[in-house]
Design a protein around this motif. Structure first.
Motif, mmCIF file in Angstrom:
data_model
loop_
_atom_site.group_PDB
_atom_site.id
_atom_site.type_symbol
_atom_site.label_atom_id
_atom_site.label_comp_id
_atom_site.label_asym_id
_atom_site.label_seq_id
_atom_site.Cartn_x
_atom_site.Cartn_y
_atom_site.Cartn_z
ATOM 1 N N PHE A 59 0.840 -1.208 0.000
ATOM 2 C CA PHE A 59 0.000 0.000 0.000
ATOM 3 C C PHE A 59 0.871 1.252 0.000
ATOM 4 C CE2 PHE A 59 -2.504 3.308 2.190
ATOM 5 C CZ PHE A 59 -3.592 3.366 1.336
ATOM 6 N N GLY A 60 1.961 1.228 0.791
ATOM 7 C CA GLY A 60 2.874 2.369 0.814
ATOM 8 C C GLY A 60 3.496 2.609 -0.552
ATOM 9 N N ALA A 61 3.883 1.517 -1.249
ATOM 10 C CA ALA A 61 4.469 1.663 -2.584
ATOM 11 C C ALA A 61 3.438 2.207 -3.567
ATOM 12 C CB ALA A 61 4.993 0.310 -3.062
ATOM 13 N N TRP A 62 2.194 1.748 -3.433
ATOM 14 C CA TRP A 62 1.119 2.252 -4.300
ATOM 15 C C TRP A 62 0.874 3.747 -4.045
ATOM 16 C CZ3 TRP A 62 -4.778 1.407 -3.507
ATOM 17 C CH2 TRP A 62 -5.477 1.872 -4.629
ATOM 18 N N LEU A 63 0.834 4.116 -2.783
ATOM 19 C CA LEU A 63 0.651 5.528 -2.441
ATOM 20 C C LEU A 63 1.761 6.382 -3.050
ATOM 21 C CD1 LEU A 63 -0.465 5.907 1.293
ATOM 22 C CD2 LEU A 63 -1.784 6.346 -0.770
ATOM 23 N N ALA A 117 -0.218 1.614 -11.935
ATOM 24 C CA ALA A 117 -1.086 0.453 -12.179
ATOM 25 C C ALA A 117 -0.435 -0.829 -11.666
ATOM 26 C CB ALA A 117 -1.394 0.339 -13.669
ATOM 27 N N THR A 118 0.865 -0.953 -11.873
ATOM 28 C CA THR A 118 1.583 -2.138 -11.385
ATOM 29 C C THR A 118 1.569 -2.188 -9.860
ATOM 30 O OG1 THR A 118 3.029 -2.120 -13.331
ATOM 31 C CG2 THR A 118 3.805 -3.322 -11.397
ATOM 32 N N ALA A 119 1.800 -1.036 -9.211
ATOM 33 C CA ALA A 119 1.800 -0.990 -7.745
ATOM 34 C C ALA A 119 0.419 -1.322 -7.196
ATOM 35 C CB ALA A 119 2.238 0.391 -7.272
ATOM 36 N N ARG A 120 -0.643 -0.831 -7.851
ATOM 37 C CA ARG A 120 -2.007 -1.144 -7.413
ATOM 38 C C ARG A 120 -2.269 -2.638 -7.531
ATOM 39 N NH1 ARG A 120 -6.871 -2.449 -9.275
ATOM 40 N NH2 ARG A 120 -8.753 -1.531 -8.313
ATOM 41 N N LYS A 121 -1.799 -3.250 -8.609
ATOM 42 C CA LYS A 121 -2.013 -4.681 -8.818
ATOM 43 C C LYS A 121 -1.301 -5.494 -7.730
ATOM 44 C CE LYS A 121 -1.899 -5.949 -13.044
ATOM 45 N NZ LYS A 121 -1.447 -6.304 -14.423
ATOM 46 N N ILE A 122 -0.078 -5.088 -7.395
ATOM 47 C CA ILE A 122 0.674 -5.787 -6.346
ATOM 48 C C ILE A 122 -0.039 -5.645 -5.001
ATOM 49 C CG2 ILE A 122 2.832 -5.765 -5.039
ATOM 50 C CD1 ILE A 122 4.234 -4.928 -7.658
ATOM 51 N N TYR A 123 -0.509 -4.415 -4.694
ATOM 52 C CA TYR A 123 -1.235 -4.194 -3.434
ATOM 53 C C TYR A 123 -2.508 -5.034 -3.396
ATOM 54 C CZ TYR A 123 -4.620 -2.070 -0.312
ATOM 55 O OH TYR A 123 -5.593 -1.886 0.638
ATOM 56 N N VAL A 161 6.983 10.407 -19.970
ATOM 57 C CA VAL A 161 7.213 10.238 -18.531
ATOM 58 C C VAL A 161 5.905 9.918 -17.819
ATOM 59 C CG1 VAL A 161 7.915 11.420 -16.425
ATOM 60 C CG2 VAL A 161 9.234 11.732 -18.527
ATOM 61 N N LEU A 162 4.837 10.656 -18.167
ATOM 62 C CA LEU A 162 3.546 10.433 -17.525
ATOM 63 C C LEU A 162 3.022 9.030 -17.823
ATOM 64 C CD1 LEU A 162 1.419 11.818 -15.787
ATOM 65 C CD2 LEU A 162 0.268 12.538 -17.880
ATOM 66 N N ALA A 163 3.205 8.584 -19.044
ATOM 67 C CA ALA A 163 2.761 7.225 -19.392
ATOM 68 C C ALA A 163 3.505 6.187 -18.562
ATOM 69 C CB ALA A 163 2.983 6.982 -20.884
ATOM 70 N N ALA A 164 4.808 6.404 -18.356
ATOM 71 C CA ALA A 164 5.593 5.475 -17.540
ATOM 72 C C ALA A 164 5.121 5.487 -16.090
ATOM 73 C CB ALA A 164 7.072 5.841 -17.616
ATOM 74 N N LEU A 165 4.793 6.669 -15.568
ATOM 75 C CA LEU A 165 4.306 6.766 -14.181
ATOM 76 C C LEU A 165 2.929 6.125 -14.040
ATOM 77 C CD1 LEU A 165 5.430 10.394 -13.259
ATOM 78 C CD2 LEU A 165 6.358 8.251 -12.371
ATOM 79 N N ALA A 201 3.612 5.693 -5.677
ATOM 80 C CA ALA A 201 3.448 5.741 -7.131
ATOM 81 C C ALA A 201 2.326 6.702 -7.520
ATOM 82 C CB ALA A 201 3.157 4.334 -7.675
ATOM 83 N N ARG A 202 1.232 6.677 -6.752
ATOM 84 C CA ARG A 202 0.126 7.610 -7.017
ATOM 85 C C ARG A 202 0.569 9.050 -6.823
ATOM 86 N NH1 ARG A 202 -4.517 5.133 -3.367
ATOM 87 N NH2 ARG A 202 -4.908 7.351 -3.056
ATOM 88 N N SER A 203 1.349 9.280 -5.758
ATOM 89 C CA SER A 203 1.822 10.631 -5.479
ATOM 90 C C SER A 203 2.721 11.143 -6.601
ATOM 91 C CB SER A 203 2.569 10.647 -4.144
ATOM 92 O OG SER A 203 3.105 11.919 -3.881
ATOM 93 N N SER A 204 3.620 10.272 -7.087
ATOM 94 C CA SER A 204 4.514 10.670 -8.177
ATOM 95 C C SER A 204 3.715 10.983 -9.436
ATOM 96 C CB SER A 204 5.520 9.550 -8.466
ATOM 97 O OG SER A 204 6.347 9.316 -7.347
ATOM 98 N N HIS A 205 2.709 10.160 -9.725
ATOM 99 C CA HIS A 205 1.882 10.393 -10.905
ATOM 100 C C HIS A 205 1.095 11.684 -10.777
ATOM 101 C CE1 HIS A 205 -1.817 9.933 -13.353
ATOM 102 N NE2 HIS A 205 -0.960 9.473 -14.247
#
Length: 562
Positions: free
Chosen positions: A167-171, A355-361, A346-350, A173-177
């Protein structure tokens, strides 16, 4: 565990010091003797609301100190760290909570003699003790605690840690995006300005230090006539023709050369110096002639230089920079425009990383949910096994797992747990505190506590008249379960049931003494003979019969062998 309780000037209590041990301790006494006062006093030390009515008549203030001893210091240290307190005593496994209440109802709170807020006292109390009364709105009756109780029972700490980390990694990634999106949005809003500005800079193409160089050139060109006149005079003074310096040096050389053979070697240095002077004068003449030609050639550029300087300074004013930094500003604006053009990738990569972090969470959280569902079934079975002996054979208990909306997903997963109960056949399941009556609720909570005992995070449980409204075999069953809890935790029980009292490893009798307005509450630990007499009183009432004493002895004997 709660190791001691010191009470001063609270209601009927003048001065009272109680020392508790582990296991099951029972507190008995006649109605109105002051058992509830002890719990109210302890509640004060744990952060309950203060009331000036608690101050004993004739006293100026009331105080209560609760002392604790524990082996697991982490829960308490976590609270102390959060509120910025030091905890040297805590690291040694001890803690003192103190509350002082004045006549006007105001109170002061202390932790190991350090002043704290009542909220801090309450948070520490929540980490140490749970007082379970018939109508207590905390602990198991608070649906907000049910998920944590279930997770403790499930003992799936590894799954919780994995889910929290994901969840922390997803957060992150969301923040960076979100930040990148905001930056691009801001850049898009300035895109027209950036493109126009870069085009303007590109057209002018300012060079490093150009404005300073042009300023010097303009100053010279503006005074070209005076400069050329001055250089002409200098050339006349230097030139070899006529009486210039170069001609004079040549004449001096010839004079010395005529007498050089007569002076030996002494004139050598002077002749060498004159040679050098002649060379330097020739170079000066050449340089002056060249400069004069350049100035004459550049004189026609004065208007061009003026126009260039004006354009550079106007651009600097427009962008709020110094003319000397125009080239640097050009580079910065160009870099921003290039970055903006590249940010789509860059935005597409983020987005992909998010999406990957959400899937892992989600995958980790689903494993946690599956573990919760399995644990919920085990907990339901354990609670249901405890209900028939407590005269709740018609009741049903269920741990409901409810899926959360995505905007409520958190580090602890995708769902919340709610303990539900139905006490009569045909009635729907509902929240514990809304479905069960007082007596039923106390026994339901006891059954749930027994089922959760191995996972209970608190070292001390206190039950206030959990045996209300029952007797005989049901009261005995209540006592057996309290004794079972006492084998794992410190359990304190206020009781009117002789069957429950007989199960205690430690027995306190609460009584009133004195007369008139000098009544005070006392607390006495009982030995075996005194326990038998107290339990006999509880069986027979004011007049204690031999039959009651015999029944009390039988209860104590059976309890000690249980």
């Amino acid at each position: 565990m709660l190791s001691g309780l010191s009470i001063r000037d609270i209601v009927l209590v003048d001065r009272l010091d109680l020392t508790f041990s582990g296991g099951l301790s029972v507190l008995t006494g006649e109605t109105g003797a002051g058992k509830s006062i002890l719990l109210d006093a302890l509640g004060l030390a744990l952060g309950a609301r203060a009331d000036s009515g608690l101050v004993r008549h004739g006293a100026t203030q009331a105080s209560v100190t609760a002392s604790f001893e524990f082996s697991d210091t982490k829960p308490v240290e976590a609270v102390l760290d959060q509120v910025g307190l030091t905890g040297d005593a805590v690291r040694d496994g001890a803690l003192l909570l103190r509350r002082v209440v004045s006549l006007d109802g105001r109170s002061r709170a202390f932790v190991d003699d350090q002043p704290v807020s009542v909220g801090t006292l309450r948070r520490l109390g929540d980490a140490l003790v749970e007082i379970q009364g018939q109508f207590d709105a905390h602990g198991l009756l608070d649906p907000g605690t049910h998920r944590q109780f279930l997770d403790d029972f499930a003992d799936h700490g590894g799954l919780l840690r994995d889910t929290a980390a994901a969840f922390g990694a997803w957060l992150e990634a969301r923040s960076s995006h979100e930040k990148a999106s905001a930056d691009i949005e801001e850049a898009r809003a300035r895109e027209a300005y950036l493109r126009d500005a870069v085009a303007e800079f590109d057209q002018l193409a300012p060079l490093p230090g150009e404005e300073s160089t042009l300023s010097e050139l303009r100053a010279m060109l503006a005074n070209a006539g005076q400069v050329i006149e001055g250089m002409g005079q200098a050339l006349e003074m230097v030139a070899a023709d006529g009486s210039g310096a170069e001609a004079m040096v040549a004449a001096a050389q010839r004079a010395l050369e005529r007498i050089e053979d007569r002076a030996g070697s002494r004139l050598g240095p002077a002749l060498a110096a004159l040679d050098r002077a002649s060379v330097e004068l020739q170079e000066a003449e050449t340089a002056l002639a060249g400069i004069a030609q350049d100035i004459e050639a550049d004189t026609a550029r004065l208007e061009e230089v003026d126009d260039r300087l004006h354009a550079l300074r106007a651009l600097a004013r427009k962008h709020g920079v110094e003319p000397a930094t125009l080239s640097e500003s050009h580079g910065e604006l160009t870099a921003k425009l290039e970055a903006m053009d590249a940010e789509g990738g860059v935005l597409a990569a983020l987005e992909q990383a998010m999406a990957t972090a959400r899937k892992i969470y989600f995958k980790a959280a689903k494993r946690l949910s599956a573990s919760r569902a399995e644990a919920a079934a085990r907990l339901d079975g354990a609670v249901m096994d405890e209900l028939p002996p407590l005269r709740l054979e018609k009741a049903r208990f269920k741990t409901a797992l409810e899926a959360l909306e995505e905007n409520h997903w958190a580090e602890h997963g995708l769902d919340r747990a709610v303990f539900q109960v139905s006490t009569n056949p045909g009635t729907p399941l509902g929240p514990l505190n809304r479905i069960a009556s007082g007596g039923e609720l106390s026994r339901l909570l006891l059954a749930l506590r027994v089922a959760l005992a191995a996972a209970n995070p608190l070292p001390t449980l206190i039950f206030d008249e959990v045996d209300a409204g029952v007797g005989g075999a049901v009261a005995a069953a209540v006592g057996e379960r309290l004794q079972k809890l006492g084998a794992r935790l410190q359990v304190l029980v206020v009781t009117h049931s002789p069957q429950v009292a007989a199960k205690g490893g430690e027995h306190w009798r609460i009584a009133k003494s004195g007369a008139g307005d000098r009544l005070v509450t006392t607390a006495t630990t009982l030995d075996q003979a005194e326990r038998q007499e107290e339990i006999a009183r509880m069986l027979s009432g004011e007049v204690i019969t031999n039959e009651a004493r015999a029944a009390a002895a039988s209860l104590l004997q059976r309890s000690s062998g249980a």
